[in-house]
Scaffold this motif. Structure first.
Motif, PDB file in Angstrom:
ATOM      1  N   ALA A 440       0.835  -1.204   0.000  1.00  0.00           N
ATOM      2  CA  ALA A 440       0.000   0.000   0.000  1.00  0.00           C
ATOM      3  C   ALA A 440       0.873   1.258   0.000  1.00  0.00           C
ATOM      4  O   ALA A 440       0.539   2.271  -0.603  1.00  0.00           O
ATOM      5  CB  ALA A 440      -0.929   0.007   1.218  1.00  0.00           C
ATOM      6  N   ASP A 441       2.015   1.192   0.683  1.00  0.00           N
ATOM      7  CA  ASP A 441       2.947   2.323   0.678  1.00  0.00           C
ATOM      8  C   ASP A 441       3.586   2.507  -0.690  1.00  0.00           C
ATOM      9  O   ASP A 441       3.812   3.632  -1.142  1.00  0.00           O
ATOM     10  CB  ASP A 441       4.098   2.089   1.674  1.00  0.00           C
ATOM     11  N   LEU A 442       3.916   1.403  -1.316  1.00  0.00           N
ATOM     12  CA  LEU A 442       4.734   1.472  -2.527  1.00  0.00           C
ATOM     13  C   LEU A 442       4.010   2.117  -3.702  1.00  0.00           C
ATOM     14  O   LEU A 442       4.652   2.675  -4.584  1.00  0.00           O
ATOM     15  CB  LEU A 442       5.216   0.068  -2.927  1.00  0.00           C
ATOM     16  N   VAL A 443       2.695   2.044  -3.719  1.00  0.00           N
ATOM     17  CA  VAL A 443       1.987   2.641  -4.850  1.00  0.00           C
ATOM     18  C   VAL A 443       1.875   4.156  -4.701  1.00  0.00           C
ATOM     19  O   VAL A 443       1.431   4.834  -5.617  1.00  0.00           O
ATOM     20  CB  VAL A 443       0.576   2.038  -5.040  1.00  0.00           C
ATOM     21  N   GLN A 444       2.289   4.675  -3.556  1.00  0.00           N
ATOM     22  CA  GLN A 444       2.236   6.127  -3.335  1.00  0.00           C
ATOM     23  C   GLN A 444       3.507   6.786  -3.884  1.00  0.00           C
ATOM     24  O   GLN A 444       4.552   6.162  -3.956  1.00  0.00           O
ATOM     25  CB  GLN A 444       2.158   6.447  -1.841  1.00  0.00           C
ATOM     26  N   GLU A 445       3.372   8.076  -4.155  1.00  0.00           N
ATOM     27  CA  GLU A 445       4.568   8.851  -4.510  1.00  0.00           C
ATOM     28  C   GLU A 445       5.327   9.277  -3.271  1.00  0.00           C
ATOM     29  O   GLU A 445       6.515   9.559  -3.317  1.00  0.00           O
ATOM     30  CB  GLU A 445       4.168  10.107  -5.293  1.00  0.00           C
ATOM     31  N   GLN A 446       4.591   9.356  -2.164  1.00  0.00           N
ATOM     32  CA  GLN A 446       5.224   9.639  -0.881  1.00  0.00           C
ATOM     33  C   GLN A 446       6.151   8.475  -0.558  1.00  0.00           C
ATOM     34  O   GLN A 446       5.719   7.334  -0.480  1.00  0.00           O
ATOM     35  CB  GLN A 446       4.103   9.730   0.156  1.00  0.00           C
ATOM     36  N   PRO A 447       7.449   8.749  -0.427  1.00  0.00           N
ATOM     37  CA  PRO A 447       8.367   7.621  -0.239  1.00  0.00           C
ATOM     38  C   PRO A 447       8.067   6.854   1.047  1.00  0.00           C
ATOM     39  O   PRO A 447       7.802   7.460   2.086  1.00  0.00           O
ATOM     40  CB  PRO A 447       9.745   8.276  -0.141  1.00  0.00           C
ATOM     41  N   MET A 448       8.098   5.551   0.959  1.00  0.00           N
ATOM     42  CA  MET A 448       7.879   4.734   2.139  1.00  0.00           C
ATOM     43  C   MET A 448       9.079   4.861   3.069  1.00  0.00           C
ATOM     44  O   MET A 448      10.220   4.952   2.640  1.00  0.00           O
ATOM     45  CB  MET A 448       7.723   3.269   1.728  1.00  0.00           C
ATOM     46  N   ALA A 449       8.820   4.928   4.382  1.00  0.00           N
ATOM     47  CA  ALA A 449       9.881   4.836   5.381  1.00  0.00           C
ATOM     48  C   ALA A 449       9.329   3.920   6.453  1.00  0.00           C
ATOM     49  O   ALA A 449       8.643   4.354   7.368  1.00  0.00           O
ATOM     50  CB  ALA A 449      10.213   6.217   5.940  1.00  0.00           C
ATOM     51  N   ARG A 450       9.572   2.639   6.303  1.00  0.00           N
ATOM     52  CA  ARG A 450       8.905   1.667   7.152  1.00  0.00           C
ATOM     53  C   ARG A 450       9.901   0.695   7.761  1.00  0.00           C
ATOM     54  O   ARG A 450      10.904   0.345   7.143  1.00  0.00           O
ATOM     55  CB  ARG A 450       7.854   0.894   6.333  1.00  0.00           C
ATOM     56  N   LEU A 451       9.600   0.327   8.989  1.00  0.00           N
ATOM     57  CA  LEU A 451      10.412  -0.650   9.699  1.00  0.00           C
ATOM     58  C   LEU A 451       9.582  -1.900   9.930  1.00  0.00           C
ATOM     59  O   LEU A 451       8.454  -1.802  10.411  1.00  0.00           O
ATOM     60  CB  LEU A 451      10.842  -0.069  11.051  1.00  0.00           C
ATOM     61  N   VAL A 452      10.127  -3.057   9.551  1.00  0.00           N
ATOM     62  CA  VAL A 452       9.449  -4.309   9.862  1.00  0.00           C
ATOM     63  C   VAL A 452      10.190  -4.985  11.004  1.00  0.00           C
ATOM     64  O   VAL A 452      11.372  -5.270  10.899  1.00  0.00           O
ATOM     65  CB  VAL A 452       9.407  -5.261   8.647  1.00  0.00           C
ATOM     66  N   GLN A 453       9.479  -5.162  12.116  1.00  0.00           N
ATOM     67  CA  GLN A 453      10.053  -5.889  13.236  1.00  0.00           C
ATOM     68  C   GLN A 453       9.456  -7.280  13.242  1.00  0.00           C
ATOM     69  O   GLN A 453       8.249  -7.432  13.146  1.00  0.00           O
ATOM     70  CB  GLN A 453       9.663  -5.234  14.563  1.00  0.00           C
TER      71      GLN A 453
END
Ligand code: ADP
Ligand code: MG
Length: 852
Positions: A440-453
Motif C-alpha cells: 500500500a505504501d509502494l503505490v504512493q509517490e510519498q516515499p515509504m519509510a517503514r520498519l518491519v520488526q
C-alpha cells in the motif's frame, strides 16, 4: 530542552534579532568545544578555531570601534588556538563567551525586567568566594538571561564558575537544567539510635559540642565536628573541607558559629558503617529554628535536592547559585501555550523548574518532573516527525504494477504472484498483513519509510523479496542491503533459488567482488539490465549508479541513516525504504529511535516450529552440554558453540573461539569434524566454514556472534553459548534463533560463569520466555537502553530526566501532541518559541554529529 525563550528573542525582529543570528552559532560552537574538552573540534568544513576566527572578523552591525577591535583580537587569538595549552584554550573560550555575552547585551534594547534580588544561603562559604571576604560588587545585578555566563551571577564568583564549568555548566540555562540527582526527604526522620548503615536518613538533634581544626597531617584538610544528641543517643557528625583556603582559623570559627550550642540541626545523608558506629557520609546540615519545625525550613523546603557534585563544590553552593536563576527564569516564559498545558494537565515551565530544584512536596515534585519529561519527549518526537517530513519531501516512483507484457516470463501474472506460488508454503497471516501494508505504501509517490520488526525465523526475507518484486513489477530496480558479507551472500543464494525461474536478473556486490565482475555489474545496473542488486553497504558507494531504483530493503541492524539517505539523494534517487530487524525493541525505544518510521510487526511464527528448550548451566556443567552435542550429532543434527570474542583475552579470561575450537576438535570431539567461524576470517573462509556446516561436512561450528545475523542451517539443533552472561538478552535471543529452524526439537544451553545475581536473573528470562518483545522489555528494565542497543546503535536520545523504562506513558502523550502539532501546524508558525527551542536542539544535535 533548553530554557524558555526570552520574549525579545523573536527571530527576524529587527537589528537586535539580526545580531542574535550572528551570536547563536558562535555560542553553540563555544559550548560544544567546552563540552568536548577543548579539543579544537573538527566540523564539517573546518575546525572550531577556524570557524571562530572567521566569524569574529565579520562582526554584526551596530558595534562601536572598541567592540569591533575586541572581536579582531579574538579572531587573532583563535588563529593560534591550536598551539595553546589546554588551560589557555579554556581561558580563551571563557573570555570569548563573556565578551560575546556583553556584546549581545550592548546590542539589545534595555530590558524592563527588574533584576531579582539574590538570596544568599546561610552558609557563608556559599555566599563568598574568599573566606571572610565579601565579593558582592556594588551596583545593580544585570538581568539574568539564559545565556548569562555563570560567573556573572551574583553569589557565583569566578572560582565557583570554574567548578561549575567542570560539570559542563557555563551559562544560566545550563544550571537550570542541572537537575538534582536525588532528594533527601526531611519527612524521613529517624532517631540517632535507629540509624541504619547503607540508607539515607535525616535526624534532628541538638548541638552539644562543636570543634573545628585543620588536620595536623594534611594542611589541605579542615574539619568541622559536631557532637549531636537526641533522646535516643549521641552522634558525632563531621564535615570535611578540602583546600588550603578553608584552613583560615577565622573562617573555621565562622563555620563553627553557625552551629551554636543548644541549637537544633537537621542532618541528612547516607549512613555509613564504621568501627565506631554509624556515621553520615558527606552530610547536609541545616540549623532549624525550633526543634518542632523541621518542615518550616525556609532555605530548602522539605525535600532537599542533591546534586552530582565535583570536588570543592558544596551542595549549598549549587543551591545558592541556582536560586537567582530560578527567580529570573520565571520571566523567560514557556515555549508551550497555556491552553496546551491545561489540556495535557501539565504545569508551567517556570513552576516545573522551581519545583524540580526546590520541591515543596512530593506531589509538586512529580508534577514538575512530568512536565520536564514531557518536554524532553516532545522535542524528541517533533524532531523525529520533522525528519520524517524531510525524508519524504521529494517524491519516489509510485510503484503501481505495470500492465504485464504479453508473453512475459510470469505468463501474465505479476512477479509477486508467481513468486508466492513458487514458495513451498503459504504466507502466515502476519506476513500477508505486513506485505499488504508495504505494498500500500509502494503505490504512493510519498516515499515509504517503514520498519518491519519480526522475531528471528518469522519469515522476513520472503516478505522482503515480495516487496522487491513489486518494485520490479513496476519496472524499477530493487536493492537488498545486509550488514555483513556472510548475510548478503546467503540472501543472494536464496534469491538464486527463485529469481532465475522468474527471469529476474540479480547480482551480488560486496567489498570482495572482483574488479572485473564489479565493472560488468555496474554497467548492467546503470543501463537497467540488472533488476535486483544484493550486497553490503558497498552498494551505496559512489560508482554505483542505478537506472531506476524503486526500493531499498535494509536487512538486520543497519538502520538506514540520514547520511545514507543523503548519499542516495545526491545520486538523484529517492527510493522507497524498508528496514527489517529481528531485534524487536520495546515500544518506548522504538518510538524514540524510529519515531520517523512507520512500524510493521510480523508477530507470528510459521507453523510447525518446535519451541527451543533453553537451560542455564554453570561452567562446571559444561560436560553436560558436550554430551548433548554428541547425542544430537549421532542423531544426524548439528551444533553451534558460540563465544563472545575471537582471541584469548587475558584480561577478561574469556575462552576465545580459536582456543575453544582447538580444544573441542583435539580433545573433546576428536571423532567429529569441528568448524570455526569468526569475524576476522577472510570472507571466502567464512563462506567455506558456513558451507561445510550447512552441508554437514562439519558437525560442530565454533563461532563468534557472526552467526547472529541470519545464518540459516535447519539441521542445527543445539546451541551452546559460552559466557552467556556477557551477552545482552536480545542478542542471546537472536543467537538462539539460529537453531530450531527445522522440525527437530532444539536446545539452547547458556553457560553462565558469573556469580552475579542480576546476570542469573537476566538469563532466567530467556529460559522462561521465547517472545522477543517480552525479552527486549525485560532487558530494557534490567540493563537500560544504552546496554540494550549496544554501542553500535547510535542515535539514542540524550534524555536528562526522562526514562525509557518508566515514562512510557508520558512518551505516548508527547508523541500524540507532537503528531497533532505537526498535523495542524507543521512549520510551528503558531508556536514560535517552541520552533526556536527545537531549532536550537536540532542545530546542537547536528553539530554534535558533525563534530563527533
Ligand atoms: P527471519 O525473519 O529471521 O529473517 P527468514 O526469512 O530467514 O526469517 O525465515 C526463516 C525460515 O522460515 C526460512 O527457512 C523460510 O524459508 C521459512 N519460512 C518463511 N516463511 C514461512 C512460512 N510462511 N511458512 C513456513 N516457513 C516459512
Ligand atoms: Mg532474516
Amino acid at each position: 530542552m533548553v530554557a524558555g525563550q526570552r520574549p525579545d528573542a523573536e527571530p527576524l525582529g529587527g537589528p537586535a534579532a539580526a545580531g542574535q543570528a550572528w551570536f547563536r552559532p558562535l555560542q553553540q560552537a563555544l559550548q560544544l568545544e567546552a563540552e568536548r574538552g577543548f579539543d579544537d573540534l573538527m566540523g564539517r568544513r573546518e575546525r572550531f578555531s577556524a570557524f571562530l576566527a572567521r566569524q569574529c572578523q565579520v562582526p554584526p552591525a551596530g558595534l562601536n570601534p572598541p567592540q569591533r577591535q575586541l572581536l579582531q583580537e579574538l579572531a587573532a587569538a583563535y588563529a593560534s588556538y591550536g598551539d595553546l595549552s589546554l588551560a589557555r584554550r579554556q581561558g580563551l573560550v571563557r573570555r570569548t563567551r563573556q565578551a560575546l555575552h556583553e556584546l549581545q547585551r550592548a546590542l539589545e534594547p534595555p530590558t524592563p525586567v527588574a533584576p531579582p534580588r539574590l538570596r544568599l544561603a546561610a552558609d557563608p562559604g556559599a555566599a563568598s568566594e574568599q573566606p571572610g571576604g565579601d565579593p558582592r560588587r556594588p551596583g545593580a545585578t544585570p538581568a539574568l538571561h539564559p545565556d548569562t555566563p555563570l560567573a556573572e551571577i551574583r553569589g557565583v564568583g569566578p572560582r565557583t564558575a570554574q567548578k561549575l564549568a567542570a560539570l559542563g555548566l557555563f551559562v544560566a540555562r545550563d544550571l537550570l537544567r542541572y537537575y538534582p540527582r536525588d532528594y533527601l526527604d526531611y519527612a524521613n526522620l529517624v532517631r540517632i539510635a535507629s540509624l541504619e548503615p547503607g540508607r539515607t536518613a535525616t535526624i534532628v538533634a541538638t548541638v552539644r559540642r562543636t570543634n573545628s581544626f585543620t588536620s595536623p597531617r594534611n594542611p589541605n584538610l579542615s574539619i568541622l565536628e559536631l557532637q549531636l544528641q537526641d533522646i535516643t543517643g549521641r552522634l558525632r557528625v563531621s564535615k570535611f573541607f578540602a583546600g588550603k583556603r578553608f584552613s583560615s582559623p577565622g573562617w573555621l570559627k565562622a563555620q563553627q558559629r553557625q552551629y551554636p550550642l543548644g541549637a537544633t540541626v537537621a542532618v541528612s545523608g547516607l549512613v555509613k558503617e564504621t568501627p565506631y558506629g554509624p556515621v553520615f557520609q558527606d552530610p547536609l546540615m541545616e540549623v532549624l529554628e525550633s526543634p518542632n519545625a523541621p518542615l518550616q525550613s525556609q532555605q530548602i523546603g522539605r525535600l532537599l535536592p542533591v546534586y552530582g557534585l565535583t570536588e570543592g563544590l558544596t551542595a549549598e553552593r549549587v543551591r545558592a547559585a541556582i536560586q537567582p536563576v530560578l527567580a529570573a527564569a520565571a520571566a523567560w516564559g514557556d515555549p508551550l501555550p497555556a491552553a496546551l498545558l491545561e489540556q495535557q494537565g501539565l504545569v508551567e515551565l517556570p513552576t516545573a523548574l522551581t519545583q524540580i530544584h526546590q520541591p515543596a512536596n512530593q506531589e509538586s515534585l512529580s508534577a514538575a518532573r512530568r512536565r520536564l519529561v514531557f518536554d524532553e519527549f516532545l522535542l524528541l518526537q517533533l524532531g523525529l516527525l520533522l525528519r520524517r517530513r524531510e525524508l519524504t519531501s521529494r517524491p519516489a516512483p509510485a510503484l503501481a504494477p505495470a500492465a504485464p507484457a504479453l508473453g512475459s516470463a510470469a505468463g501474465g501474472r505479476s512477479l509477486v504472484q508467481a513468486f508466492l506460488e513458487l514458495l513451498p508454503f503459504p504466507l502466515t497471516g502476519a506476513q500477508r498483513r505486513v506485505l499488504a501494508e508495504i505494498r500500500a505504501d509502494l503505490v504512493q509517490e510519498q516515499p515509504m519509510a517503514r520498519l518491519v520488526q519480526g522475531d528471528v525465523g518469522s519469515g522476513k526475507t520472503v516478505v522482503a523479496i515480495a516487496a522487491l518484486l513489486t518494485a520490479i513489477d513496476a519496472g524499477c530496480q530493487g536493492a537488498l542491503m545486509a550488514p555483513t558479507e556472510v548475510l548478503a551472500e546467503q540472501h543472494y543464494q536464496k534469491l538464486c533459488a527463485w529469481l532465475p525461474q522468474l527471469h529476474v536478473s540479480c547480482a551480488l556486490l560486496t567489498g570482495s567482488t572482483p574488479a572485473r565482475r564489479r565493472r560488468e555489474l555496474l554497467a548492467d545496473l546503470a543501463n537497467g539490465n540488472l533488476q535486483l542488486l544484493v550486497g553490503t553497504h558497498a552498494l551505496l558507494e559512489d560508482p554505483v549508479q542505478f537506472a531506476r531504483l524503486g526500493l531499498v530493503v535494509v536487512d538486520e541492524q543497519h538502520r538506514f541513516g540520514v547520511a545514507q539517505r543523503n548519499r542516495l539523494l545526491d545520486k538523484g534517487l529517492q527510493p522507497h525504504l524498508l528496514t527489517m530487524t529481528a531485534t524487536p525493541i520495546p515500544r518506548t525505544l522504538a518510538l524514540s529511535l524510529h519515531g520517523d518510521l512507520e512500524v510493521s510487526q510480523i508477530d507470528e511464527l510459521p507453523p510447525g516450529r518446535t519451541p527451543i528448550r533453553t537451560a542455564m548451566l554453570k561452567a562446571g556443567e559444561r560436560h553436560e552440554a558436550y554430551g548433548l552435542i554428541r547425542e544430537e550429532v549421532a542423531a544426524g543434527q548439528r551444533a553451534y558453540v558460540v563465544l563472545p570474542l575471537v582471541e584469548e583475552s587475558e584480561k577478561l579470561d574469556l575462552r576465545s573461539a580459536v582456543e575453544v575450537h582447538r580444544q573441542l576438535s583435539e580433545e573433546v570431539f576428536p571423532e567429529l569434524s569441528v568448524g570455526l567461524l569468526h569475524g576476522r576470517m577472510a570472507s571466502a573462509d567464512k563462506q567455506a566454514a558456513i558451507g561445510a556446516f550447512a552441508r554437514g561436512e562439519s558437525h560442530v561450528l565454533v563461532s563468534t556472534t557472526v552467526v547472529e545475523v541470519g545464518v540459516d542451517v535447519p539441521e542445527a539443533s543445539v546451541m551452546v553459548i559460552e559466557h552467556a552472561d556477557r551477552f545482552g538478552l536480545a542478542q542471546l535471543h537472536q543467537l538462539r534463533g539460529r537453531v530450531g529452524r527445522g522440525a527437530a526439537a532444539s536446545h539452547c544451553l547458556l553457560i553462565n560463569d558469573s556469580r552475579n545475581a542480576l546476570a542469573r536473573q537476566r538469563l532466567e528470562v530467556l529460559v522462561h520466555s521465547t517472545d522477543g518483545f517480552e525479552i527486549a522489555e525485560m532487558d530494557l528494565r534490567l540493563r537500560g537502553p544504552g546496554a540494550v542497543l549496544g554501542t553500535r546503535q547510535s542515535g539514542l536520545p540524550d534524555l536528562a530526566l526522562a526514562s525509557l523504562t518508566d515514562d512510557g506513558e508520558v512518551l505516548e502523550q508527547a508523541r500524540r501532541v507532537a503528531q497533532e502539532l505537526m498535523a495542524t501546524d507543521p512549520e510551528l508558525r503558531r508556536h514560535p518559541a517552541l520552533a526556536q527551542v527545537l531549532a536550537d536542539q536540532r542545530q546542537r544535535l547536528s553539530q554534535g554529529a558533525r563534530l563527533n
